[in-house]
Scaffold this motif. Structure first.
Motif, PDB file in Angstrom:
ATOM      1  N   GLN A 221       0.830  -1.205   0.000  1.00  0.00           N
ATOM      2  CA  GLN A 221       0.000   0.000   0.000  1.00  0.00           C
ATOM      3  C   GLN A 221       0.865   1.255   0.000  1.00  0.00           C
ATOM      4  OE1 GLN A 221      -2.736   0.282   3.291  1.00  0.00           O
ATOM      5  NE2 GLN A 221      -3.790   2.087   2.464  1.00  0.00           N
ATOM      6  N   GLY A 222       1.920   1.257   0.794  1.00  0.00           N
ATOM      7  CA  GLY A 222       2.815   2.406   0.811  1.00  0.00           C
ATOM      8  C   GLY A 222       3.503   2.611  -0.527  1.00  0.00           C
ATOM      9  N   ALA A 223       3.950   1.515  -1.158  1.00  0.00           N
ATOM     10  CA  ALA A 223       4.591   1.619  -2.464  1.00  0.00           C
ATOM     11  C   ALA A 223       3.617   2.130  -3.513  1.00  0.00           C
ATOM     12  CB  ALA A 223       5.158   0.267  -2.878  1.00  0.00           C
ATOM     13  N   ASP A 224       2.350   1.698  -3.428  1.00  0.00           N
ATOM     14  CA  ASP A 224       1.333   2.159  -4.371  1.00  0.00           C
ATOM     15  C   ASP A 224       1.092   3.654  -4.222  1.00  0.00           C
ATOM     16  OD1 ASP A 224      -0.915   1.627  -6.327  1.00  0.00           O
ATOM     17  OD2 ASP A 224      -2.068   2.392  -4.625  1.00  0.00           O
ATOM     18  N   LEU A 225       1.023   4.129  -2.971  1.00  0.00           N
ATOM     19  CA  LEU A 225       0.826   5.557  -2.743  1.00  0.00           C
ATOM     20  C   LEU A 225       2.001   6.369  -3.270  1.00  0.00           C
ATOM     21  CD1 LEU A 225      -0.713   5.474   0.858  1.00  0.00           C
ATOM     22  CD2 LEU A 225      -1.889   6.114  -1.263  1.00  0.00           C
ATOM     23  N   ALA A 226       3.220   5.857  -3.088  1.00  0.00           N
ATOM     24  CA  ALA A 226       4.399   6.551  -3.614  1.00  0.00           C
ATOM     25  C   ALA A 226       4.341   6.642  -5.133  1.00  0.00           C
ATOM     26  CB  ALA A 226       5.666   5.833  -3.163  1.00  0.00           C
ATOM     27  N   ALA A 227       3.914   5.564  -5.783  1.00  0.00           N
ATOM     28  CA  ALA A 227       3.795   5.570  -7.243  1.00  0.00           C
ATOM     29  C   ALA A 227       2.708   6.532  -7.706  1.00  0.00           C
ATOM     30  CB  ALA A 227       3.506   4.157  -7.748  1.00  0.00           C
ATOM     31  N   ARG A 228       1.594   6.558  -6.986  1.00  0.00           N
ATOM     32  CA  ARG A 228       0.512   7.474  -7.357  1.00  0.00           C
ATOM     33  C   ARG A 228       0.959   8.932  -7.227  1.00  0.00           C
ATOM     34  NH1 ARG A 228      -4.826   5.415  -7.433  1.00  0.00           N
ATOM     35  NH2 ARG A 228      -4.922   3.160  -7.098  1.00  0.00           N
TER      36      ARG A 228
END
Length: 507
Positions: A221-228
């Motif tokens: 989830q944290g990696a997804d937010l960083a990508a977004r």
């Protein structure tokens, strides 16, 4: 035993000392003039004279008051006769450790041949052999259409050269980088605050991690937010950052605290940049030549970057830096300003020997196997010592973060993510419900000093220099690895006890 009374560690089997390197024959030269000062041979005065004559910018010399006189493999011997296991390895520059025989022999061959040592950018047999070996190891998707630009001999100069390449190729000016990046003495190139969106040179983006996730969730989830966040910055005209000339990414942040990037996140960065014609620059300065368990760290994710910046281990322990790039980006004209030292023949010979030895002896695969085992063993420290907040790494690039066990956890952390993908950085915090504790730089410095007393050299990095860094040579033996683990565990125990807290939870 008191906090500072640690018995010297004798040279034992775990250090595996090798015979001293063969001395080179004395050069034939005229005797020194009678007025020449006699050499100072007293080693005890060397650090004092260094402090009196060198810049206050000295870093390693302050923390490691050692006068090295001999070295081989993992072992350094000081002028006082003590031996140390070197897990700093020239900040990762010594892939094969100190004075490896194949490196020394390659250097001797060039010296004995009478070849010129500085050839600017002229073609030489030494350079030709180096490029042959380099292209054998490059990721296939890049090797098929790659060009090489030699530059000044440091990683910072390689980053500057890569950014200049991207600016010329794209006609754009800015650079996307990530929090935690740091690259040598020219890292100031990444620190140019701007007054307006039109002047923005560098935009800093959140780098995904578990223990200190910038979004307080960690994991996928944290990696997804960083990508977004990255995608929004690229596509939003009001983000304050126009479309950049390039994106610079470390697949494992070294000076940032040994933080491996999730492979899925890195693949998203590749897709985001490719869709927008933004060249992706992979920083392989510290991670390259087998360090992370693959020859190049980008290979873990299957990503093919447009540009790779290489230094450190690429010169086989001698100064060398270069940029490998997709040939379509090469719009430089003849006469483009170049450094005075792009033709370091000794470094190229040493680099060829190192690249070939790592490839032929499968040392990257060895780093993956041994590194995974070491990572699991080091993670036991987090169970035994409350002051160890996190243990993470990839291959033979491992970080142990020291924290204040009596401090309050960082507010806002809500997630209990699982371990990072592929066992890359199996943090002790995910799944435990623990918030990340405050960094403990003083404790980390004390651990480093306790390590030194026990004959172990380590580095520090990360937030507030609170992460103990281990970068042993790829040639480290199982016996030496066990000795490193024992000495580090003993050092953590001693440093925690001296500070009256964070003692071992188990006897």
């Amino acid at each position: 035993m008191g906090c500072t009374q640690v018995k010297p560690v004798p040279a034992g089997a775990a250090e595996n000392p090798a015979p001293a390197p063969r001395s080179a024959p004395a050069p034939r030269s005229a005797p020194a003039p009678r007025s020449a000062p006699a050499p100072r041979s007293a080693p005890e005065g060397v650090p004092r004279r260094q402090a009196a004559r060198e810049s206050a910018a000295r870093t390693y010399a302050r923390a490691l008051p050692i006068v090295p006189v001999r070295a081989r493999g993992l072992t350094i011997e000081g002028a006082d006769g003590r031996r140390y296991l070197d897990c700093l390895s020239g900040a990762g520059a010594l892939a094969l450790g100190h004075n490896h025989p194949v490196v020394l022999e390659a250097i001797r061959r060039v010296l004995d041949s009478g070849a010129p040592l500085n050839t600017l950018d002229l073609a030489t047999p030494v350079k030709d052999a180096f490029l042959d070996e380099l292209f054998r190891t490059l990721p296939p998707g890049l090797a098929e259409r790659a060009r090489v630009r030699f530059c000044g001999p440091t990683g910072g100069e390689a980053v500057e050269t890569a950014w200049a390449l991207a600016r010329v190729a794209t006609g754009r000016r800015g650079l996307l980088a990530f929090t935690g990046v740091g690259r040598g003495s020219t890292a100031g190139v990444l620190d140019d605050p701007s007054a307006s969106s039109h002047d923005t040179r560098v935009a800093r983006l959140p780098y995904p991690q578990d223990y200190r996730c910038p979004f307080g969730v960690g994991g996928e989830q944290g990696a997804d937010l960083a990508a977004r966040w990255t995608e929004s910055l690229l596509d939003d005209p009001g983000s304050g950052a126009p479309l950049p000339a390039a994106m610079l990414v470390e697949t494992v942040q070294g000076e940032g605290g040994v933080i491996p990037a999730p492979d899925t996140w890195l693949r998203r960065m590749r897709q985001l940049t490719a869709d927008r014609s933004v060249p992706l620059i992979a920083d392989e300065i510290q991670t390259g030549v087998g360090r992370t368990g693959a020859f190049w760290a980008v290979e873990h994710s299957g990503v093919t970057p447009d540009v790779m910046v290489l230094s450190n281990a690429i010169g086989g322990s001698l100064p060398l830096a270069l940029v490998v790039y997709r040939e379509e980006l090469g719009t430089w004209e003849p006469g483009t300003p170049s450094d005075a030292f792009p033709g370091n023949q000794l470094a190229m010979a040493a680099g060829t020997a190192t690249l070939a030895h790592v490839r032929e002896n499968a040392l990257a695969e060895r780093a993956a196997t041994l590194g995974a085992r070491l990572l699991g063993q080091f993670q036991q420290l987090a169970s035994d010592f409350p002051c160890v907040g996190d243990v993470r790494g990839r291959g033979l690039m491992i970080g142990v973060e020291l924290v204040d066990p009596d401090g309050e956890g960082e507010p806002g952390f809500t997630g209990t993510p699982g371990a990072a993908e592929g066992g890359v950085a199996a943090s002790v915090m995910p799944g435990s419900g623990r918030r990340p504790l405050p960094a403990a730089p003083e404790l980390a410095a004390a651990v480093r000093q306790e390590c030194l007393r026990r004959g172990l050299i380590v580095g520090l990095g990360g937030p507030h220099a609170s992460v103990v860094q281990l970068l042993p040579p790829l040639t480290i033996t199982d016996e030496q690895a066990a000795a490193v683990l024992d000495r580090l565990a003993d050092a953590v125990r001693a440093a925690a006890r001296c500070r009256g807290g964070g003692t071992a939870a188990t006897p």
